[in-house]
Design a protein around this motif. Structure first.
Motif, PDB file in Angstrom:
ATOM      1  N   ASN A  28       0.597   9.649   1.598  1.00 56.38           N
ATOM      2  CA  ASN A  28      -0.115   8.594   0.872  1.00 56.38           C
ATOM      3  C   ASN A  28      -0.326   9.004  -0.588  1.00 56.38           C
ATOM      4  N   ILE A  29       0.741   8.957  -1.342  1.00 56.91           N
ATOM      5  CA  ILE A  29       0.733   9.396  -2.743  1.00 56.91           C
ATOM      6  C   ILE A  29      -0.193   8.517  -3.587  1.00 56.91           C
ATOM      7  N   GLY A  30      -0.221   7.217  -3.327  1.00 54.05           N
ATOM      8  CA  GLY A  30      -1.064   6.307  -4.104  1.00 54.05           C
ATOM      9  C   GLY A  30      -2.534   6.642  -3.992  1.00 54.05           C
ATOM     10  N   SER A  31      -2.986   6.943  -2.796  1.00 55.89           N
ATOM     11  CA  SER A  31      -4.392   7.304  -2.609  1.00 55.89           C
ATOM     12  C   SER A  31      -4.708   8.625  -3.311  1.00 55.89           C
ATOM     13  N   ARG A  32      -3.795   9.577  -3.187  1.00 56.32           N
ATOM     14  CA  ARG A  32      -4.033  10.859  -3.871  1.00 56.32           C
ATOM     15  C   ARG A  32      -4.159  10.637  -5.381  1.00 56.32           C
ATOM     16  N   ARG A  33      -3.287   9.821  -5.962  1.00 59.63           N
ATOM     17  CA  ARG A  33      -3.352   9.562  -7.406  1.00 59.63           C
ATOM     18  C   ARG A  33      -4.669   8.898  -7.793  1.00 59.63           C
ATOM     19  N   ALA A  34      -5.136   7.948  -6.976  1.00 53.49           N
ATOM     20  CA  ALA A  34      -6.393   7.263  -7.287  1.00 53.49           C
ATOM     21  C   ALA A  34      -7.552   8.253  -7.308  1.00 53.49           C
ATOM     22  N   PHE A  35      -7.580   9.180  -6.368  1.00 51.18           N
ATOM     23  CA  PHE A  35      -8.659  10.177  -6.352  1.00 51.18           C
ATOM     24  C   PHE A  35      -8.494  11.178  -7.502  1.00 51.18           C
ATOM     25  N   GLU A  36      -7.260  11.561  -7.812  1.00 50.93           N
ATOM     26  CA  GLU A  36      -7.046  12.470  -8.950  1.00 50.93           C
ATOM     27  C   GLU A  36      -7.498  11.815 -10.256  1.00 50.93           C
ATOM     28  N   LYS A  37      -7.203  10.536 -10.432  1.00 49.55           N
ATOM     29  CA  LYS A  37      -7.640   9.825 -11.639  1.00 49.55           C
ATOM     30  C   LYS A  37      -9.158   9.705 -11.696  1.00 49.55           C
ATOM     31  N   SER A  38      -9.801   9.896 -10.561  1.00 50.87           N
ATOM     32  CA  SER A  38     -11.265   9.857 -10.490  1.00 50.87           C
ATOM     33  C   SER A  38     -11.861  11.266 -10.527  1.00 50.87           C
ATOM     34  N   ASP A  39     -11.034  12.255 -10.912  1.00 49.46           N
ATOM     35  CA  ASP A  39     -11.425  13.648 -11.130  1.00 49.46           C
ATOM     36  C   ASP A  39     -11.617  14.467  -9.850  1.00 49.46           C
ATOM     37  N   TRP A  99      -5.058  -7.952   7.172  1.00 54.68           N
ATOM     38  CA  TRP A  99      -4.911  -6.612   6.581  1.00 54.68           C
ATOM     39  C   TRP A  99      -4.865  -5.552   7.676  1.00 54.68           C
ATOM     40  N   MET A 100      -5.811  -5.662   8.608  1.00 52.69           N
ATOM     41  CA  MET A 100      -5.959  -4.627   9.627  1.00 52.69           C
ATOM     42  C   MET A 100      -4.784  -4.611  10.613  1.00 52.69           C
ATOM     43  N   ASN A 101      -4.049  -5.705  10.687  1.00 50.59           N
ATOM     44  CA  ASN A 101      -2.886  -5.776  11.571  1.00 50.59           C
ATOM     45  C   ASN A 101      -1.560  -5.680  10.825  1.00 50.59           C
ATOM     46  N   ASP A 102      -1.606  -5.525   9.512  1.00 56.01           N
ATOM     47  CA  ASP A 102      -0.391  -5.436   8.696  1.00 56.01           C
ATOM     48  C   ASP A 102       0.051  -3.971   8.634  1.00 56.01           C
ATOM     49  N   PRO A 103       1.212  -3.638   9.204  1.00 55.21           N
ATOM     50  CA  PRO A 103       1.657  -2.242   9.222  1.00 55.21           C
ATOM     51  C   PRO A 103       1.802  -1.619   7.834  1.00 55.21           C
ATOM     52  N   GLU A 104       2.079  -2.425   6.820  1.00 49.52           N
ATOM     53  CA  GLU A 104       2.197  -1.884   5.465  1.00 49.52           C
ATOM     54  C   GLU A 104       0.818  -1.561   4.889  1.00 49.52           C
ATOM     55  N   VAL A 105      -0.170  -2.400   5.174  1.00 49.10           N
ATOM     56  CA  VAL A 105      -1.533  -2.192   4.664  1.00 49.10           C
ATOM     57  C   VAL A 105      -2.213  -1.036   5.393  1.00 49.10           C
ATOM     58  N   ASN A 106      -2.094  -1.008   6.716  1.00 43.20           N
ATOM     59  CA  ASN A 106      -2.830   0.008   7.481  1.00 43.20           C
ATOM     60  C   ASN A 106      -2.000   1.254   7.787  1.00 43.20           C
ATOM     61  N   LEU A 107      -0.914   1.422   7.070  1.00 48.49           N
ATOM     62  CA  LEU A 107       0.036   2.509   7.300  1.00 48.49           C
ATOM     63  C   LEU A 107      -0.632   3.879   7.445  1.00 48.49           C
ATOM     64  N   PHE A 108      -1.654   4.159   6.654  1.00 50.99           N
ATOM     65  CA  PHE A 108      -2.280   5.475   6.654  1.00 50.99           C
ATOM     66  C   PHE A 108      -3.675   5.478   7.279  1.00 50.99           C
ATOM     67  N   LEU A 109      -4.040   4.396   7.948  1.00 52.38           N
ATOM     68  CA  LEU A 109      -5.375   4.275   8.534  1.00 52.38           C
ATOM     69  C   LEU A 109      -5.331   4.533  10.041  1.00 52.38           C
ATOM     70  N   GLY A 158     -13.808   6.842   2.040  1.00 55.23           N
ATOM     71  CA  GLY A 158     -12.555   6.257   2.505  1.00 55.23           C
ATOM     72  C   GLY A 158     -12.429   4.855   1.943  1.00 55.23           C
ATOM     73  N   LEU A 159     -11.210   4.429   1.660  1.00 47.98           N
ATOM     74  CA  LEU A 159     -11.049   3.078   1.117  1.00 47.98           C
ATOM     75  C   LEU A 159      -9.755   2.441   1.555  1.00 47.98           C
ATOM     76  N   LEU A 160      -9.721   1.125   1.368  1.00 48.36           N
ATOM     77  CA  LEU A 160      -8.570   0.298   1.694  1.00 48.36           C
ATOM     78  C   LEU A 160      -8.493  -0.811   0.656  1.00 48.36           C
ATOM     79  N   ILE A 161      -7.352  -0.951   0.029  1.00 52.82           N
ATOM     80  CA  ILE A 161      -7.062  -2.150  -0.764  1.00 52.82           C
ATOM     81  C   ILE A 161      -6.133  -2.968   0.118  1.00 52.82           C
ATOM     82  N   GLY A 162      -6.672  -4.021   0.723  1.00 52.44           N
ATOM     83  CA  GLY A 162      -5.923  -4.813   1.682  1.00 52.44           C
ATOM     84  C   GLY A 162      -5.040  -5.874   1.055  1.00 52.44           C
ATOM     85  N   ASP A 163      -5.476  -6.400  -0.076  1.00 56.61           N
ATOM     86  CA  ASP A 163      -4.729  -7.448  -0.762  1.00 56.61           C
ATOM     87  C   ASP A 163      -3.578  -6.804  -1.523  1.00 56.61           C
ATOM     88  N   LYS A 164      -2.368  -6.955  -1.006  1.00 59.56           N
ATOM     89  CA  LYS A 164      -1.205  -6.276  -1.589  1.00 59.56           C
ATOM     90  C   LYS A 164      -0.922  -6.716  -3.028  1.00 59.56           C
TER      91      LYS A 164
END
Length: 178
Positions: free
Chosen positions: A133-144, A24-34, A91-97
């Motif tokens: 990082n639109i996905g992360s923003r949506r996850a936080f918005e859904k969490s109020d 995960w930590m070496n996958d450019p798609e997973v760590n794109l915003f880290l 801060g969070l990471l979902i590593g498993d695509k």
């Protein structure tokens, strides 16, 4: 351990620092915003980082695991905690695509948010997100969480300067929506 219908949040253990995690930590798609994307990682470097941070009560670090089979799918961290101001960052990471787009990030954010407000007695939680990082923003918005500010050209990312979003949630707002 924190539990929801689909997830377990438990202390990140040495056994969680394995070849899958390193992938995960070496996958450019997973760590794109880290920030850790800047350097390559080995099992030794990840284990050293874990050893250095594992007992830090000002920055609790959880493995996100599926309740059904205890598969490690990511991590979520709170901190550093300012006990004087009763606030912290998340801060969070979902590593498993294969787990992307299934609401696990939102569920983990909601779990840790409840824990921070109810158990740690914090009054404010925040996150800082790359504006791409639109996905992360949506996850936080859904969490109020609400957008509180935009930091223009805050980071160098993908060969260009990009903004960052600061999002936050106060305990009083959280109490009003739950």
């Amino acid at each position: 351990m924190l539990r929801s219908h689909r997830l377990l949040l438990c202390a990140l253990e040495l056994s969680d620092i394995n070849s899958t995690y390193m992938g995960w930590m070496n996958d450019p798609e997973v760590n794109l915003f880290l920030e850790p994307r800047i350097l390559p990682h080995s099992l030794d470097s990840l284990r050293l980082y874990w050893e250095h941070h594992r007992d830090n009560s000002d920055s609790p670090w959880f493995a996100i695991k599926l309740a059904s089979n205890h598969a490690h799918i990511g991590n979520i961290k709170v901190g550093p905690i300012s006990w004087f101001h009763r606030r912290a960052d998340i801060g969070l990471l979902i590593g498993d695509k294969s787990c992307w787009g299934k609401g696990y990030a939102t569920e983990a954010i909601k779990l840790v948010t409840s824990w921070c407000f109810l158990e740690l007695d914090l009054c404010k939680l925040s996150c800082v997100i790359n504006s791409d990082n639109i996905g992360s923003r949506r996850a936080f918005e859904k969490s109020d969480y609400k957008l509180e500010g935009i930091f223009r050209e805050e980071w160098f990312y993908a060969g260009k300067r990009v903004d960052s979003w600061r999002m936050g949630l106060t305990r009083s707002d959280w109490n009003n929506v739950r």
